[in-house]
Design an enzyme around this catalytic site. Structure first.
Site, short mmCIF file in Angstrom:
data_model
loop_
_atom_site.label_atom_id
_atom_site.label_comp_id
_atom_site.label_asym_id
_atom_site.label_seq_id
_atom_site.Cartn_x
_atom_site.Cartn_y
_atom_site.Cartn_z
N ASP A 173 0.97 -2.66 11.33
CA ASP A 173 1.83 -2.84 10.17
C ASP A 173 2.37 -1.51 9.66
O ASP A 173 3.55 -1.39 9.28
CB ASP A 173 1.10 -3.59 9.05
CG ASP A 173 -0.27 -2.97 8.73
OD1 ASP A 173 -0.73 -2.06 9.47
OD2 ASP A 173 -0.89 -3.42 7.75
N ARG B 62 0.86 -1.18 0.00
CA ARG B 62 0.00 0.00 0.00
C ARG B 62 0.90 1.23 0.00
O ARG B 62 2.12 1.12 -0.03
CB ARG B 62 -0.92 0.00 1.22
CG ARG B 62 -1.85 -1.19 1.32
CD ARG B 62 -2.90 -1.21 0.24
NE ARG B 62 -3.85 -2.30 0.44
CZ ARG B 62 -3.74 -3.51 -0.10
NH1 ARG B 62 -2.69 -3.79 -0.87
NH2 ARG B 62 -4.66 -4.43 0.11
#
Length: 320
Positions: free
Chosen positions: A225, A164
């Site tokens: 994360d 991402r």
């Protein structure tokens, strides 16, 4: 009380709070000398929480245990409300499906905190690399071995299969969480390979600022994360590495047309992307800088022919 005395008292109080928040795994005497850690294998840290996904977890743990690059599989059970009889049966099943070279162990967590995924665990980890992964993502053995080879060539970076990105919204003048087609700066814990030493930096380093950032993870029960990507980027000053995989099955993806029991926790919540954008902004404010770095492209294990040919009435790769 005089101003100097007040300042000393506040400093002492802050030190006591930070020290109390440090888990026993942070004790210097308990952490290994990095030179004694195995570099030819990795330790799998698989997160587990939902009883409905136990059969899938057992299957994935067994598959990891069979990999020649895996030294041990640690199932980190993060649901303290699970009945003891369920945990006892799970531990027994995992032991039975362990391979001789890579035992599978069940480690019930002290709390449901997602920060527990990154505890140093010096008594259980004997490798220089760890694979942090979810209990609903299946990766073929060849892709796991390839990702590990890539990590050995880039041990200061985080390596993964799901990427991402952060970005700056110029209209709102704020950081956002997004997906870009050509660049990325965040690797997800669906499958995240990184150096064992980063577990210590995440859990034990950074002082009061990092303690506040970990508190944010507990507040939203999300974004651990993203925070680990902050930690690695701050240390390495470079972005993550994205690798290609032959076969990856993500049972927890909300786009699956399957039982909701298999969906990941974040997939069940609305506003997921907005919540993670808020985390990025909060970490930026708390830590005082934006260390995330962009990377481009994907590392693949083959540059074979990509064209399709009609063979036997089927479209297949021409070099098959």
């Amino acid at each position: 009380m005089t101003p100097p005395a007040t300042a000393i008292l506040l400093a002492a109080t802050l030190f006591a709070v930070v020290s109390a928040a440090r888990p026993p795994e942070c004790a210097p005497a308990r952490n290994q000398n990095p030179r004694t850690l195995r570099r030819d294998r990795l330790t799998v840290l698989m997160n587990g929480f939902s009883e409905s996904r136990i059969p899938l977890l057992e299957s994935l743990a067994a598959a990891y245990s069979l990999s020649p690059v895996v030294s041990a599989v640690l199932v980190l059970w993060g649901n303290p409300s699970t009945p003891p009889r369920v945990l006892t049966q799970l531990a027994r099943n995992l032991s039975l499906c362990s391979s001789a070279s890579a035992p599978i162990s069940l480690l019930p967590q002290r709390s449901a905190s997602l920060n527990g995924r990154f505890l140093p665990r010096p008594d259980d980890i004997a490798t220089d690399a760890v694979l942090v992964c979810d209990d609903d993502v299946e990766v073929d053995a060849a892709s796991l071995a390839f990702a590990f080879r890539v990590w050995t060539a880039h041990p200061r970076r985080v390596v993964g299969l799901f990427a991402r990105s952060h970005d700056l919204d110029l209209n709102r003048r704020e950081w956002v969480y997004t997906v870009h087609p050509d660049r990325f700066s965040i690797v997800l814990t669906k499958f995240m390979l990184l150096g064992t030493r980063y577990l210590y930096l995440y859990t034990c380093g950074g002082g009061a600022r990092m303690a506040r950032a970990r508190g944010t993870v507990d507040e939203v029960r999300n974004c651990e994360d993203i925070l680990m990507n902050f930690v690695v980027a701050e240390e390495a000053n470079v972005g993550p590495v994205l690798v290609g995989a032959g076969r990856v099955r993500d049972y927890g993806d909300a786009r699956n047309e399957e039982s909701a029991d298999l969906l990941g926790l974040s997939s069940r919540k609305g506003g997921h992307r907005k919540r993670r954008g808020w985390c990025i902004r909060k970490f930026h404010r708390v830590l005082g800088r934006m260390p995330l770095r962009y990377s481009y492209g994907k590392v693949v294990d083959s540059v074979g022919e990509q064209g399709l040919c009609n063979k036997g009435g089927k479209l297949v790769f021409c070099d098959q």
